[in-house]
Write a protein that holds these residues in place. Structure first.
Motif, PDB file in Angstrom:
ATOM      1  N   UNK A 172       0.514 -16.727 -10.048  1.00  0.00           N
ATOM      2  CA  UNK A 172      -0.150 -15.921 -10.939  1.00  0.00           C
ATOM      3  C   UNK A 172      -0.944 -14.893 -10.520  1.00  0.00           C
ATOM      4  N   UNK A 173      -1.772 -15.163  -9.703  1.00  0.00           N
ATOM      5  CA  UNK A 173      -2.825 -14.416  -8.800  1.00  0.00           C
ATOM      6  C   UNK A 173      -1.999 -13.309  -8.051  1.00  0.00           C
ATOM      7  N   UNK A 174      -1.021 -13.677  -7.326  1.00  0.00           N
ATOM      8  CA  UNK A 174      -0.333 -12.778  -6.356  1.00  0.00           C
ATOM      9  C   UNK A 174       0.642 -11.901  -7.184  1.00  0.00           C
ATOM     10  N   UNK A 175       0.876 -12.324  -8.514  1.00  0.00           N
ATOM     11  CA  UNK A 175       1.740 -11.306  -9.311  1.00  0.00           C
ATOM     12  C   UNK A 175       0.741 -10.313 -10.033  1.00  0.00           C
ATOM     13  N   UNK A 176      -0.465 -10.507  -9.911  1.00  0.00           N
ATOM     14  CA  UNK A 176      -1.253  -9.535 -10.469  1.00  0.00           C
ATOM     15  C   UNK A 176      -1.588  -8.383  -9.392  1.00  0.00           C
ATOM     16  N   UNK A 177      -1.379  -8.810  -8.445  1.00  0.00           N
ATOM     17  CA  UNK A 177      -1.505  -7.713  -7.224  1.00  0.00           C
ATOM     18  C   UNK A 177      -0.674  -6.488  -7.009  1.00  0.00           C
ATOM     19  N   UNK A 178       0.524  -6.642  -7.325  1.00  0.00           N
ATOM     20  CA  UNK A 178       1.398  -5.488  -7.423  1.00  0.00           C
ATOM     21  C   UNK A 178       2.044  -5.168  -8.553  1.00  0.00           C
ATOM     22  N   UNK A 179       2.841  -4.072  -8.691  1.00  0.00           N
ATOM     23  CA  UNK A 179       3.442  -3.765  -9.904  1.00  0.00           C
ATOM     24  C   UNK A 179       4.522  -4.367 -10.210  1.00  0.00           C
ATOM     25  N   UNK A 180       5.364  -5.072  -9.195  1.00  0.00           N
ATOM     26  CA  UNK A 180       6.709  -5.939  -9.534  1.00  0.00           C
ATOM     27  C   UNK A 180       6.244  -7.332  -9.622  1.00  0.00           C
ATOM     28  N   UNK A 181       5.342  -7.701  -9.406  1.00  0.00           N
ATOM     29  CA  UNK A 181       4.821  -9.039  -9.277  1.00  0.00           C
ATOM     30  C   UNK A 181       4.766  -9.816 -10.594  1.00  0.00           C
ATOM     31  N   UNK A 182       4.618  -9.533 -11.743  1.00  0.00           N
ATOM     32  CA  UNK A 182       4.515  -9.956 -13.040  1.00  0.00           C
ATOM     33  C   UNK A 182       4.868  -9.160 -14.043  1.00  0.00           C
ATOM     34  N   UNK A 183       5.768  -9.627 -14.975  1.00  0.00           N
ATOM     35  CA  UNK A 183       6.369  -8.746 -15.983  1.00  0.00           C
ATOM     36  C   UNK A 183       5.172  -7.708 -16.650  1.00  0.00           C
ATOM     37  N   UNK A 184       4.223  -8.280 -17.116  1.00  0.00           N
ATOM     38  CA  UNK A 184       3.098  -7.222 -17.642  1.00  0.00           C
ATOM     39  C   UNK A 184       2.734  -6.093 -16.575  1.00  0.00           C
ATOM     40  N   UNK A 185       2.550  -6.408 -15.513  1.00  0.00           N
ATOM     41  CA  UNK A 185       2.541  -5.164 -14.402  1.00  0.00           C
ATOM     42  C   UNK A 185       3.654  -4.347 -14.363  1.00  0.00           C
ATOM     43  N   UNK A 198      -0.526   1.921  -6.471  1.00  0.00           N
ATOM     44  CA  UNK A 198      -1.622   2.154  -7.272  1.00  0.00           C
ATOM     45  C   UNK A 198      -2.014   0.773  -7.594  1.00  0.00           C
ATOM     46  N   UNK A 199      -1.052  -0.214  -7.809  1.00  0.00           N
ATOM     47  CA  UNK A 199      -1.419  -1.455  -8.204  1.00  0.00           C
ATOM     48  C   UNK A 199      -2.226  -2.268  -6.946  1.00  0.00           C
ATOM     49  N   UNK A 200      -1.602  -1.917  -5.781  1.00  0.00           N
ATOM     50  CA  UNK A 200      -2.205  -2.689  -4.477  1.00  0.00           C
ATOM     51  C   UNK A 200      -3.455  -2.244  -4.429  1.00  0.00           C
ATOM     52  N   UNK A 201      -3.777  -0.906  -4.439  1.00  0.00           N
ATOM     53  CA  UNK A 201      -5.260  -0.251  -4.351  1.00  0.00           C
ATOM     54  C   UNK A 201      -6.201  -0.750  -5.370  1.00  0.00           C
ATOM     55  N   UNK A 202      -5.702  -1.288  -6.563  1.00  0.00           N
ATOM     56  CA  UNK A 202      -6.538  -1.529  -7.574  1.00  0.00           C
ATOM     57  C   UNK A 202      -6.490  -3.410  -7.934  1.00  0.00           C
ATOM     58  N   UNK A 203      -5.527  -3.593  -8.636  1.00  0.00           N
ATOM     59  CA  UNK A 203      -5.416  -4.824  -8.962  1.00  0.00           C
ATOM     60  C   UNK A 203      -5.231  -5.732  -7.508  1.00  0.00           C
ATOM     61  N   UNK A 204      -4.416  -5.225  -6.801  1.00  0.00           N
ATOM     62  CA  UNK A 204      -4.288  -5.909  -5.538  1.00  0.00           C
ATOM     63  C   UNK A 204      -5.726  -6.240  -4.742  1.00  0.00           C
ATOM     64  N   UNK A 205      -6.587  -5.308  -4.792  1.00  0.00           N
ATOM     65  CA  UNK A 205      -7.944  -5.475  -4.207  1.00  0.00           C
ATOM     66  C   UNK A 205      -8.634  -6.508  -4.938  1.00  0.00           C
ATOM     67  N   UNK A 206      -8.590  -6.582  -6.370  1.00  0.00           N
ATOM     68  CA  UNK A 206      -9.200  -7.676  -7.040  1.00  0.00           C
ATOM     69  C   UNK A 206      -8.493  -9.247  -6.862  1.00  0.00           C
ATOM     70  N   UNK A 207      -7.127  -9.111  -6.998  1.00  0.00           N
ATOM     71  CA  UNK A 207      -6.532 -10.435  -6.354  1.00  0.00           C
ATOM     72  C   UNK A 207      -6.912 -10.847  -5.221  1.00  0.00           C
ATOM     73  N   UNK A 208      -6.805 -10.010  -3.931  1.00  0.00           N
ATOM     74  CA  UNK A 208      -7.264 -10.455  -2.528  1.00  0.00           C
ATOM     75  C   UNK A 208      -8.641 -11.188  -2.473  1.00  0.00           C
ATOM     76  N   UNK A 209      -9.488 -10.321  -3.254  1.00  0.00           N
ATOM     77  CA  UNK A 209     -11.046 -10.988  -3.133  1.00  0.00           C
ATOM     78  C   UNK A 209     -10.959 -12.304  -3.967  1.00  0.00           C
ATOM     79  N   UNK A 210     -10.336 -12.459  -5.313  1.00  0.00           N
ATOM     80  CA  UNK A 210     -10.322 -13.494  -5.939  1.00  0.00           C
ATOM     81  C   UNK A 210      -9.441 -14.704  -5.072  1.00  0.00           C
ATOM     82  N   UNK A 211      -8.373 -14.197  -4.333  1.00  0.00           N
ATOM     83  CA  UNK A 211      -7.823 -15.232  -3.346  1.00  0.00           C
ATOM     84  C   UNK A 211      -8.641 -16.346  -2.709  1.00  0.00           C
TER      85      UNK A 211
END
Length: 450
Positions: A172-185, A198-211
């Motif tokens: 679920x965390x990895x799905x948040x990192x990119x545009x194609x990872x999770x249906x909501x994205x 755009x997703x990698x640079x923003x939600x991807x950064x959050x997800x990576x730190x959270x990982x």
């Protein structure tokens, strides 16, 4: 007013039926979508134009739908055909990869690389779950990863539950990192015209730190249980990665197609190819190289999910066309008192709490027009609200066994193997991890964007 009442009643009824699972969810959304066309657009609004705008079929036949360098006419309201086509294409590709044993081969390779030691496998599978879910639907990732985890647990004599829970959360965390990872994205990206980058640079950064914090957390809570594993195993008796491959030629083709898909997704902002074009192209490539197995692959595609999306978009379109979503946006503005920090906190935590108990797909689809209205009325940057919505819906679903489809799949695989995971066990481990990631997400958004 009558149209608004109809739209709200149908939407609430749809949500209740989805939650209670009285009927299969695709039938629920399709019937509610039909009722929206009849009662909201017909009886309430008497508007054929609103009906056609929601069905959004014209959009498919524009250049901007397939190639963004053309005159873009892609609409964020109504049925999001780009999402439907892209998800269909990825489903076809994934089924092609699954047929040849790609996922099981990958799992066995990593297990062998760490010499079948349980703790290293635990950490490695968490990281693999995160990375795979960045490009492949998390349901598929967990379906195969959990199955291999159960198989390894039987061979190495350890309890697979902590590992499966960690894999679910990381998917679920990895799905948040990119545009194609999770249906909501996918819905957010195609509706608001954001790219993979755009997703990698923003939600991807959050997800990576959270990982980083996620791996540490799950290691701490699971180390004692996994340390009980019996290490006296003859490695030579374990299955080899090669044994997982069922079709060598198909395996090569599937690997190449997957690589092409990743490259196209990463570069689509530069090439001008939309996600609809990429999804359709990948599906065609998969079917060409599948040969006689095309029927088998197409038969395994999850058409129920695609139908679920179609009905859902129509119902949400009814709320949008009648102005109900603008009213919700105004309510959030009043609750926040105009304070941007409070507004962001409401969106991210409301999304997280709601997604823990209801399907995050309809919630995300409903909230997109809401954050667009908030941007207009308050002046807050739309991307900031979009990243808050993305993290809230993607991660909030991790808190409970029913919050995301990957959770349901993972716990089902575990239960079938004789290791049932109850609500208490699941929430005791996953809920604190969810809160940790949501706190990190909130702080990151506050610091970086406000």
């Amino acid at each position: 007013m009558l149209a608004q009442i109809f739209a709200v009643i149908i939407f609430v009824a749809m949500f209740i039926l989805i939650i209670t699972e009285i009927f299969e969810r695709h039938w629920t959304t399709l019937v509610c979508g039909l009722l929206t066309l009849i009662f909201v657009f017909g009886v309430g609004m008497h508007s054929w134009e609103a009906c056609m705008k929601t069905l959004n079929v014209r959009n498919i036949f524009t250049l901007g739908f397939w190639y963004s360098a053309g005159e873009s006419s892609e609409s964020s309201s109504g049925i999001n055909w780009a999402t439907i086509i892209f998800i269909t294409g990825m489903m076809v590709m994934v089924e092609g990869m699954a047929r040849v044993g790609f996922f099981r081969w990958l799992c066995m390779c990593l297990a062998k690389a760490v010499k079948y030691k349980v703790i290293p496998i635990f950490v490695t599978f968490m990281l693999m779950s995160f990375v795979l879910a960045m490009f492949i639907d998390s349901i598929t990732v967990i379906l195969f990863l959990a199955a291999v985890t159960v198989e390894l647990s039987q061979l190495l004599k350890f309890n697979p539950v902590p590992m499966i829970l960690a894999e679910i959360f990381c998917a679920n965390l990895g799905g948040a990192a990119t545009m194609c990872g999770d249906p909501p994205n996918i819905i957010i990206g195609t509706s608001l015209h954001y790219s993979f980058a755009d997703f990698v640079m923003n939600t991807g950064a959050i997800a990576t730190i959270s990982l980083i914090f996620t791996v540490i957390y799950f290691y701490i809570v699971s180390k004692k249980e996994l340390s009980k594993a019996n290490a006296k195993i003859d490695i030579s008796t374990l299955p080899t990665p090669k044994s997982a491959i069922t079709d060598k030629k198909g395996f090569v083709f599937s690997s190449v197609i997957f690589g092409i898909a990743v490259i196209l997704l990463v570069t689509h902002a530069m090439t001008g190819l939309t996600v609809a074009t990429i999804g359709l192209g990948i599906a065609i490539l998969t079917m060409i190289f599948a040969g006689k197995h095309v029927g088998e692959i197409l038969k395994r595609v999850d058409y129920k999910t695609l139908l679920f999306f179609l009905g859902l978009f129509v119902v949400v379109g009814g709320l949008e066309e009648t102005g109900v979503l603008v009213i919700i946006a105004d309510l959030i503005t009043k609750l926040s008192g105009g304070n941007v920090y409070v507004m962001i906190a409401i969106i991210i935590w409301l999304s997280a709490i709601a997604s823990a108990f209801i399907d995050n797909i309809p919630f995300a689809a409903t909230m997109i027009p809401v954050i667009q209205s908030l941007t207009v009325s308050t002046g807050v940057a739309l991307p900031t609200l979009a990243w808050a919505l993305s993290m809230g819906t993607d991660i909030g679903g991790s808190a409970t066994p029913i919050g995301a489809s990957a959770n349901v799949v993972g716990t089902s695989v575990s239960a079938k193997a004789g290791h049932p995971i109850g609500w208490g066990k699941y929430c005791k481990i996953a809920a604190p991890a969810t809160v940790i990631v949501m706190i990190i997400s909130t702080i990151f958004i506050f610091v970086r964007y406000l």
